[in-house]
Enzyme design. Structure first.
Site, PDB file in Angstrom:
ATOM      1  N   PHE A 142       0.860  -1.182   0.000  1.00  8.32           N
ATOM      2  CA  PHE A 142       0.000   0.000   0.000  1.00  8.32           C
ATOM      3  C   PHE A 142       0.896   1.230   0.000  1.00  8.32           C
ATOM      4  CE2 PHE A 142      -2.372   3.549   1.665  1.00  8.32           C
ATOM      5  CZ  PHE A 142      -3.562   3.466   0.969  1.00  8.32           C
ATOM      6  N   ASP A 227       9.424   3.109   1.714  1.00  8.02           N
ATOM      7  CA  ASP A 227       8.249   3.920   2.026  1.00  8.02           C
ATOM      8  C   ASP A 227       8.058   3.894   3.542  1.00  8.02           C
ATOM      9  OD1 ASP A 227       5.749   4.962   2.511  1.00  8.02           O
ATOM     10  OD2 ASP A 227       4.773   3.950   0.841  1.00  8.02           O
ATOM     11  N   LYS A 256       2.879  11.875   6.762  1.00  4.81           N
ATOM     12  CA  LYS A 256       2.053  11.689   7.961  1.00  4.81           C
ATOM     13  C   LYS A 256       2.605  12.427   9.174  1.00  4.81           C
ATOM     14  CE  LYS A 256      -0.144   7.443   6.324  1.00  4.81           C
ATOM     15  NZ  LYS A 256      -1.416   8.079   5.933  1.00  4.81           N
TER      16      LYS A 256
END
Length: 404
Positions: A142, A227, A256
């Site tokens: 993801f 990531d 984030k």
């Protein structure tokens, strides 16, 4: 749900696209690890906005930095310099050991930017024939929701009826170094991977996997792109998850928690070889690197270090993990995690994880299900021992029930 909550939910359903299925609570304020709904019920946030609120809700020092900068200057575009971008570069480079920084907004933008950059490096530095660059990714990955990213997802929910997709990606199993080695060709420019697969259910690779991955990428002149948008900035008990195996990525993606939940901020961290291929006009973002974003990110990084949040994540994560593993319940198939990135996978016979999340809401805990049978647990890094123990009592009460 009360009438007011029903009104909020109904209005959302009437006007909004139905691309989410939220838990039935309407939140109105937050502080630290706690959030309150519109009826002033308090909940321990065990999602942290998918790790974006790692520093806790409305951290006062990040808030102060945001308000101060908002009074001075918010946006200039990159057509001009601003007095926050250079200090942001310097501080994030010093913190992470990076040599070059590309600021963006969302995590998905950082991933797209990395894909573009490593392809350009492949053509201009490695010598891959034009149009032939390949990037290897993992099954059950993801990396975001853009068209380019969902094109190399293996989740039918993210792919169906969104094609056609761009070519140039090979998919291998996560945690399988031999499969990676077999997939590498002379045209391979990068291996893009999450250190821990978060959306897939907090899947942790075998010990030594990333050591082998690093060796394979180095031997084959392939850029290792990690990531760390969810795993980075302390979530796993280290500044970066790569540090658990003492490796260094060629490209690191952050987002984030880089803003503590106040503002969309992301960054591609790399070296001159990769990011040095970009020239004026070849890539950009109106909001990327804006002064408000940079001021917020600088404060978010500062409190992370000054307040010992990374060390606390390691300490409280171990306590939380041990406590979850001590729960004796027929519903539990596996408990796994690293730092404060945790998951409880339920036996399929126990029913959908969402039912347990809804029951936890009744006990004052907000957690989120993923992949039908897994409960994700990721509280802010400021959680205390007493709060962990309080949460464990409630998890035990709910997980020992059978909602099937």
């Amino acid at each position: 749900m009360s009438a007011s909550v029903i009104d909020f939910v109904a209005t959302e359903a009437r006007f909004g696209a139905h691309n989410y299925e939220p838990i039935g609570v309407v939140l109105s304020r937050g502080e630290g690890v706690w959030v309150w709904d519109t009826e002033d019920n308090r909940y321990l946030d065990c999602l942290s906005a998918y790790s974006a609120v790692s520093q806790g809700h409305c951290h006062p020092k990040i808030l102060a930095a945001m308000v101060e900068q908002a009074h001075r200057l918010t946006l200039t575009s990159r057509a001009f310099h601003n007095d926050q971008l250079a200090p942001f570069y310097e501080e994030i480079a010093a913190l992470t050991g990076s040599h070059k920084v590309l600021p963006m907004n969302s995590g998905a933008e950082a991933v797209e930017s990395a894909v573009k950059s490593v392809r350009k490096w492949g053509y201009e530095v490695k010598g891959v024939p034009d149009g032939q660059a390949e990037i290897i990714v993992c099954a059950n990955n993801f990396h975001g929701r853009t068209l380019g990213i969902v094109g190399f997802s293996t989740d039918p929910e993210t792919r169906t009826h969104f094609g056609p997709f761009a070519p140039g990606f090979r998919i291998v199993p996560f945690g399988d170094a031999a499969a990676l080695e077999a997939a590498i060709t002379p045209n391979t420019v990068a291996f893009l991977v999450e250190p821990i697969q978060g959306e897939a259910g907090v899947i942790i690779p075998p010990s030594g996997y990333f050591t082998e991955v690093r060796e394979l990428c180095t031997a084959n002149n392939v850029m290792l792109v990690l990531d760390e948008i969810q795993t980075g900035l302390g979530r796993t008990g280290k500044l970066l998850a790569e540090q658990h195996e003492e490796i260094e990525a060629d490209v690191t993606l952050l987002g984030k928690a880089l803003s503590g939940g106040f503002y969309p901020v992301s960054a591609v961290l790399s070296n001159t070889d990769v990011l040095g291929t970009l020239r004026p006009g070849q890539h950009g973002s109106t909001f990327g690197g804006n002064p408000l974003a940079c001021a917020v990110a600088r404060a978010a990084m500062r409190v992370l270090i000054e307040e010992g949040m990374i060390e606390n994540a390691a300490r409280q994560g171990a306590r939380f993990l041990d406590g979850l593993r001590d729960i004796r319940a027929n519903t539990i198939r596996e408990v796994r995690g690293r730092g404060l990135m945790l998951a409880v996978e339920l036996h399929p016979k126990a029913g959908r994880a969402r039912r347990y999340c809804e029951a936890l809401q009744g006990k004052g805990i907000l957690a989120k299900d993923t992949h039908e049978h897994t409960i994700r647990i990721a509280p802010p890094l400021v959680i205390t021992t007493d709060q962990v123990d309080w949460a464990l009592e409630r998890f035990a009460a709910i997980l020992t029930q059978d909602f099937s």
